[in-house]
Scaffold this active site. Sequence first.
Site, PDB file in Angstrom:
ATOM      1  CB  CYS A  12     -51.870  -4.615 -25.781  1.00  0.00           C
ATOM      2  SG  CYS A  12     -53.543  -4.587 -26.012  1.00  0.00           S
TER       3      CYS A  12
ATOM      4  N   GLY B  28     -57.172  -5.585 -24.614  1.00  0.00           N
ATOM      5  CA  GLY B  28     -57.084  -6.481 -23.374  1.00  0.00           C
ATOM      6  C   GLY B  28     -56.436  -5.564 -22.276  1.00  0.00           C
TER       7      GLY B  28
ATOM      8  CB  THR C 247     -56.276  -4.621 -30.108  1.00  0.00           C
ATOM      9  OG1 THR C 247     -56.264  -5.228 -28.614  1.00  0.00           O
ATOM     10  CG2 THR C 247     -56.330  -5.898 -31.103  1.00  0.00           C
ATOM     11  N   GLY C 248     -54.992  -2.634 -27.898  1.00  0.00           N
ATOM     12  CA  GLY C 248     -55.519  -1.587 -26.951  1.00  0.00           C
ATOM     13  C   GLY C 248     -56.296  -2.218 -26.065  1.00  0.00           C
TER      14      GLY C 248
ATOM     15  NE  ARG D 208     -73.461  18.046 -21.834  1.00  0.00           N
ATOM     16  CZ  ARG D 208     -72.655  19.327 -22.209  1.00  0.00           C
ATOM     17  NH1 ARG D 208     -72.665  20.191 -21.156  1.00  0.00           N
ATOM     18  NH2 ARG D 208     -71.912  19.285 -23.044  1.00  0.00           N
ATOM     19  CG  HIS D 209     -69.433  16.268 -19.916  1.00  0.00           C
ATOM     20  ND1 HIS D 209     -69.935  15.057 -20.601  1.00  0.00           N
ATOM     21  CD2 HIS D 209     -69.160  17.309 -20.546  1.00  0.00           C
ATOM     22  CE1 HIS D 209     -70.056  15.760 -21.879  1.00  0.00           C
ATOM     23  NE2 HIS D 209     -69.881  17.275 -21.822  1.00  0.00           N
TER      24      HIS D 209
ATOM     25  CG  ASP E 292     -49.065  -6.815 -25.234  1.00  0.00           C
ATOM     26  OD1 ASP E 292     -48.485  -6.165 -26.065  1.00  0.00           O
ATOM     27  OD2 ASP E 292     -49.769  -7.724 -25.472  1.00  0.00           O
TER      28      ASP E 292
ATOM     29  CG  HIS F 115     -67.629  14.350 -23.663  1.00  0.00           C
ATOM     30  ND1 HIS F 115     -68.514  14.272 -24.595  1.00  0.00           N
ATOM     31  CD2 HIS F 115     -67.279  15.653 -24.238  1.00  0.00           C
ATOM     32  CE1 HIS F 115     -68.883  15.218 -25.571  1.00  0.00           C
ATOM     33  NE2 HIS F 115     -68.070  16.208 -25.208  1.00  0.00           N
TER      34      HIS F 115
HETATM   35  C1  RB5 Z   1     -51.200 -10.578 -28.171  1.00  0.00           C
HETATM   36  O1  RB5 Z   1     -51.007 -11.420 -28.908  1.00  0.00           O
HETATM   37  C2  RB5 Z   1     -52.477  -9.779 -27.839  1.00  0.00           C
HETATM   38  O2  RB5 Z   1     -53.499 -10.410 -27.573  1.00  0.00           O
HETATM   39  C3  RB5 Z   1     -52.380  -8.542 -27.194  1.00  0.00           C
HETATM   40  O3  RB5 Z   1     -51.526  -7.681 -27.531  1.00  0.00           O
HETATM   41  C4  RB5 Z   1     -53.702  -7.743 -27.105  1.00  0.00           C
HETATM   42  O4  RB5 Z   1     -53.844  -7.324 -28.336  1.00  0.00           O
HETATM   43  C5  RB5 Z   1     -54.960  -8.282 -26.503  1.00  0.00           C
HETATM   44  O5  RB5 Z   1     -55.863  -7.348 -26.318  1.00  0.00           O
END
Ligand code: RB5
Length: 148
Positions: free
Chosen positions: A65, A70, A67-68, A133-134, A8, A98
């Site tokens: 995104c 969402g 944080t990675g 196992r994996h 995004d 794994h």
């Molecule tokens: C966008 O502001 C933010 O919500 C998106 O990039 C992400 O971090 C969502 O998990």
Amino acid sequence: MKIALGSDQAGYQLKQVVMEHLKEQGYEIEDMGSFHEDPVDYPIYGKLVAHAVKDKTCDYGILICGTGLGISMAANKVRGIRAAVCHDCFSAEATRLHNDANILAMGGRVVGPGLALKIVDTFLNTEFSGAERHVRRVEMIEAEDDFD
Ligand code: RB5
């Protein structure tokens, strides 16, 4: 090897850095967007990349995104996708060994480009261990929810 990329607006800059890095190393790239820094809805790009990996148009996906989180949640809704958020090389190696993760997710607001590229290299250069196992546990992830 072909890699699908998606982000995004919060991951756009890092996606461009990752794309250049992978092109320099000879990877084929499918850039599925976003193509600018205007606000977009990250689930669209998470699912586009997930389907490219599921359909085997691409071997692996990389999603970015803010944080990675969402974007990986969206990708993980697609059957057969195992998207892992990694912000360190230990996790990137472990999730290939794994979990046989097929998508790497990162946060453009969490990691800088130097570390991100090392995480990408670790993820793409680590094979699934194939240990019984994996394999069994990955099959359990992929099974219908037994608790429904
Ligand atoms: C966008 O502001 C933010 O919500 C998106 O990039 C992400 O971090 C969502 O998990």
